[in-house]
Design an enzyme around this catalytic site. Structure first.
Site, PDB file in Angstrom:
ATOM      1  N   GLN A  73     -10.224  -1.570  -4.658  1.00  0.00           N
ATOM      2  CA  GLN A  73     -11.410  -0.749  -4.384  1.00  0.00           C
ATOM      3  C   GLN A  73     -12.423  -0.900  -5.519  1.00  0.00           C
ATOM      4  O   GLN A  73     -13.612  -1.128  -5.288  1.00  0.00           O
ATOM      5  CB  GLN A  73     -10.992   0.727  -4.250  1.00  0.00           C
ATOM      6  CG  GLN A  73     -12.158   1.668  -4.013  1.00  0.00           C
ATOM      7  CD  GLN A  73     -12.792   1.460  -2.657  1.00  0.00           C
ATOM      8  OE1 GLN A  73     -12.126   1.510  -1.650  1.00  0.00           O
ATOM      9  NE2 GLN A  73     -14.105   1.219  -2.637  1.00  0.00           N
ATOM     10  N   ARG A  98       0.850  -1.200   0.000  1.00  0.00           N
ATOM     11  CA  ARG A  98       0.000   0.000   0.000  1.00  0.00           C
ATOM     12  C   ARG A  98       0.882   1.245   0.000  1.00  0.00           C
ATOM     13  O   ARG A  98       1.830   1.338   0.780  1.00  0.00           O
ATOM     14  CB  ARG A  98      -0.898   0.001   1.228  1.00  0.00           C
ATOM     15  CG  ARG A  98      -1.807   1.233   1.263  1.00  0.00           C
ATOM     16  CD  ARG A  98      -2.954   1.035   2.187  1.00  0.00           C
ATOM     17  NE  ARG A  98      -3.561   2.290   2.500  1.00  0.00           N
ATOM     18  CZ  ARG A  98      -4.740   2.710   2.047  1.00  0.00           C
ATOM     19  NH1 ARG A  98      -5.448   1.950   1.243  1.00  0.00           N
ATOM     20  NH2 ARG A  98      -5.219   3.878   2.404  1.00  0.00           N
ATOM     21  N   CYS A 148     -15.781   5.796  -2.095  1.00  0.00           N
ATOM     22  CA  CYS A 148     -14.896   4.744  -1.574  1.00  0.00           C
ATOM     23  C   CYS A 148     -14.499   4.997  -0.119  1.00  0.00           C
ATOM     24  O   CYS A 148     -14.029   4.080   0.554  1.00  0.00           O
ATOM     25  CB  CYS A 148     -13.660   4.618  -2.451  1.00  0.00           C
ATOM     26  SG  CYS A 148     -12.740   6.142  -2.565  1.00  0.00           S
ATOM     27  N   ASP A 159     -15.143  10.956  -4.840  1.00  0.00           N
ATOM     28  CA  ASP A 159     -14.079  10.679  -3.868  1.00  0.00           C
ATOM     29  C   ASP A 159     -13.579  12.025  -3.347  1.00  0.00           C
ATOM     30  O   ASP A 159     -13.913  13.076  -3.905  1.00  0.00           O
ATOM     31  CB  ASP A 159     -12.950   9.883  -4.555  1.00  0.00           C
ATOM     32  CG  ASP A 159     -11.932   9.329  -3.561  1.00  0.00           C
ATOM     33  OD1 ASP A 159     -12.177   9.398  -2.337  1.00  0.00           O
ATOM     34  OD2 ASP A 159     -10.874   8.834  -4.011  1.00  0.00           O
ATOM     35  N   ARG A 161     -15.368  -4.568   0.692  1.00  0.00           N
ATOM     36  CA  ARG A 161     -13.908  -4.660   0.624  1.00  0.00           C
ATOM     37  C   ARG A 161     -13.445  -5.972   1.272  1.00  0.00           C
ATOM     38  O   ARG A 161     -12.507  -6.614   0.823  1.00  0.00           O
ATOM     39  CB  ARG A 161     -13.250  -3.465   1.331  1.00  0.00           C
ATOM     40  CG  ARG A 161     -13.503  -2.092   0.724  1.00  0.00           C
ATOM     41  CD  ARG A 161     -12.821  -1.924  -0.617  1.00  0.00           C
ATOM     42  NE  ARG A 161     -11.429  -2.285  -0.591  1.00  0.00           N
ATOM     43  CZ  ARG A 161     -10.423  -1.482  -0.219  1.00  0.00           C
ATOM     44  NH1 ARG A 161     -10.675  -0.233   0.116  1.00  0.00           N
ATOM     45  NH2 ARG A 161      -9.164  -1.905  -0.236  1.00  0.00           N
ATOM     46  N   HIS A 198      -6.238   2.097  -7.790  1.00  0.00           N
ATOM     47  CA  HIS A 198      -6.751   1.446  -6.572  1.00  0.00           C
ATOM     48  C   HIS A 198      -7.618   0.263  -7.027  1.00  0.00           C
ATOM     49  O   HIS A 198      -8.840   0.290  -6.915  1.00  0.00           O
ATOM     50  CB  HIS A 198      -7.552   2.461  -5.754  1.00  0.00           C
ATOM     51  CG  HIS A 198      -7.746   2.076  -4.314  1.00  0.00           C
ATOM     52  ND1 HIS A 198      -7.374   0.850  -3.791  1.00  0.00           N
ATOM     53  CD2 HIS A 198      -8.286   2.767  -3.273  1.00  0.00           C
ATOM     54  CE1 HIS A 198      -7.677   0.810  -2.507  1.00  0.00           C
ATOM     55  NE2 HIS A 198      -8.219   1.951  -2.159  1.00  0.00           N
TER      56      HIS A 198
HETATM   57  N1   CP Z   1     -11.073   3.245   0.493  1.00  0.00           N
HETATM   58  C1   CP Z   1      -9.913   2.978   1.147  1.00  0.00           C
HETATM   59  O1   CP Z   1      -8.923   2.529   0.577  1.00  0.00           O
HETATM   60  O2   CP Z   1      -9.993   3.202   2.488  1.00  0.00           O
HETATM   61  P1   CP Z   1      -8.763   3.244   3.490  1.00  0.00           P
HETATM   62  O3   CP Z   1      -7.884   4.396   3.058  1.00  0.00           O
HETATM   63  O4   CP Z   1      -9.385   3.480   4.844  1.00  0.00           O
HETATM   64  O5   CP Z   1      -8.034   1.937   3.419  1.00  0.00           O
END
Ligand code: CP
Length: 313
Positions: free
Chosen positions: A146, A116, A272, A233, A300, A143
């Site tokens: 997501q 990440r 998201c 977003d 998720r 992403h």
């Molecule tokens: N949507 C998402 O990736 O959430 P986080 O940043 O909380 O992991």
């Protein structure tokens, strides 16, 4: 291709999950069917021990709520174990190479690695040297998890993926770029309304247009017309400094009840998360009857479990 006529084999053509552009429509359907299976079992309290005896490394370079918790809980529910490794506490933060890190994690018996907040190039380099599956948990540009999970949510709510229109309003960020690719691959029409200078990258849009219909506009009404799904977003992504000028430019791209009224009557609202009420979306919309954001966030968990179950053998 109609997802409802697809017969899953619960196999992927890829050994990593780096990007939606690498996946075929069939791969996406495999993941969505597996997520549906995971969710069914979760609902009745039945666990599927796909990761028994396996450990997954979660190598994270920034903060997270949904990605971290859904992976940690999902791995436990699959009977596995995880190592949460903040990047800042590894030698990567002192300049150790991606190559050395990737090779070494496999030598310690790790079965998969979720990255990440690395760059796209680093994610690909990690996969090149890793002996185990690598999963992209977010980059500045994409992403994919997501969006796979979002496609699963759309399938649940609308009963299909093709013959739908998704309108994304606001900053053309990593989520928008992955949505363009994901929607196109499954034959869902997509429209993006962003101010000049904030559209997703031209190269991603051009690649996506080989698979499906993508409209890029600066006109919110044009994008939202006849939309089945309205998505937004945050205006300022995690990798960016707070930017008042950008927020002012994007202010007229807020999803309000008036914007939702331009979409189809049964349109749903997606985000998201995390969300900033009053910036990219009004509280009346995200907390209103058309919002499906909590189902979207829950999914998720099911999608991440599906990805691990299909990749870790
Ligand atoms: N949507 C998402 O990736 O959430 P986080 O940043 O909380 O992991």
């Amino acid at each position: 291709m109609d997802i409802n006529k697809f017969v899953p084999k619960f196999r992927l053509s890829q050994s990593n999950l780096l990007n939606l552009s690498d996946l075929t429509a069939e791969d996406i359907f495999e993941l969505l069917y597996a997520a549906r299976e995971m969710k069914k079992r979760f609902r009745v309290g039945e666990n599927y021990p796909a990761l028994r005896g396996k450990t997954v490394a979660l190598l994270f370079g920034n903060v997270s709520t949904r990605t971290r918790v859904s992976f940690e809980m999902g791995i436990r529910q699959l009977g596995g174990d995880y190592l949460f490794l903040p990047k800042s506490e590894t030698q990567l933060s002192r300049g150790e190479s991606i190559r050395d890190t990737a090779v070494m994690l496999g030598r310690y018996g790790i079965s998969a690695i979720v990255l990440r907040a690395f760059t796209e190039a680093q994610v690909h380099e990690f996969a090149q040297y890793s002996s185990v599956p690598v999963i992209n948990g977010i980059t500045d540009e994409t992403h994919p998890l997501q969006v796979l999970s979002d496609l699963f949510t759309v399938w649940e709510k609308k009963g299909r993926l093709d013959d739908l229109k998704l309108a994304y309003i606001g900053d053309g960020n990593n989520v928008a770029s992955s949505l363009v690719m994901g929607c196109s691959k499954v034959n869902m029409d997509m429209a993006i309304a962003s101010p000049h200078g904030y559209s997703p990258s031209q190269s991603i849009v051009e690649r996506a247009m080989q698979f499906g219909n993508v409209l890029i506009t600066d006109d919110v009404a044009e994008a939202v017309k006849d939309a089945d799904i309205v998505y937004t977003d945050v205006f300022i992504s995690m990798s960016e400094e707070d930017d008042e000028e950008k927020k002012r430019t994007l202010a007229r791209y807020r999803v309000t009840p008036e914007v939702m009224a331009l979409a189809k009557q049964d349109a749903v609202f997606m985000h998201c998360m995390p969300a900033r009420r009053g910036e990219e979306v009004s509280a009346e919309v995200i907390d209103g009857p058309q919002s499906i954001v909590y189902d979207q966030a829950e999914n998720r968990l099911h999608l991440n479990k599906a990805a691990l179950a299909l990749l870790v053998r």
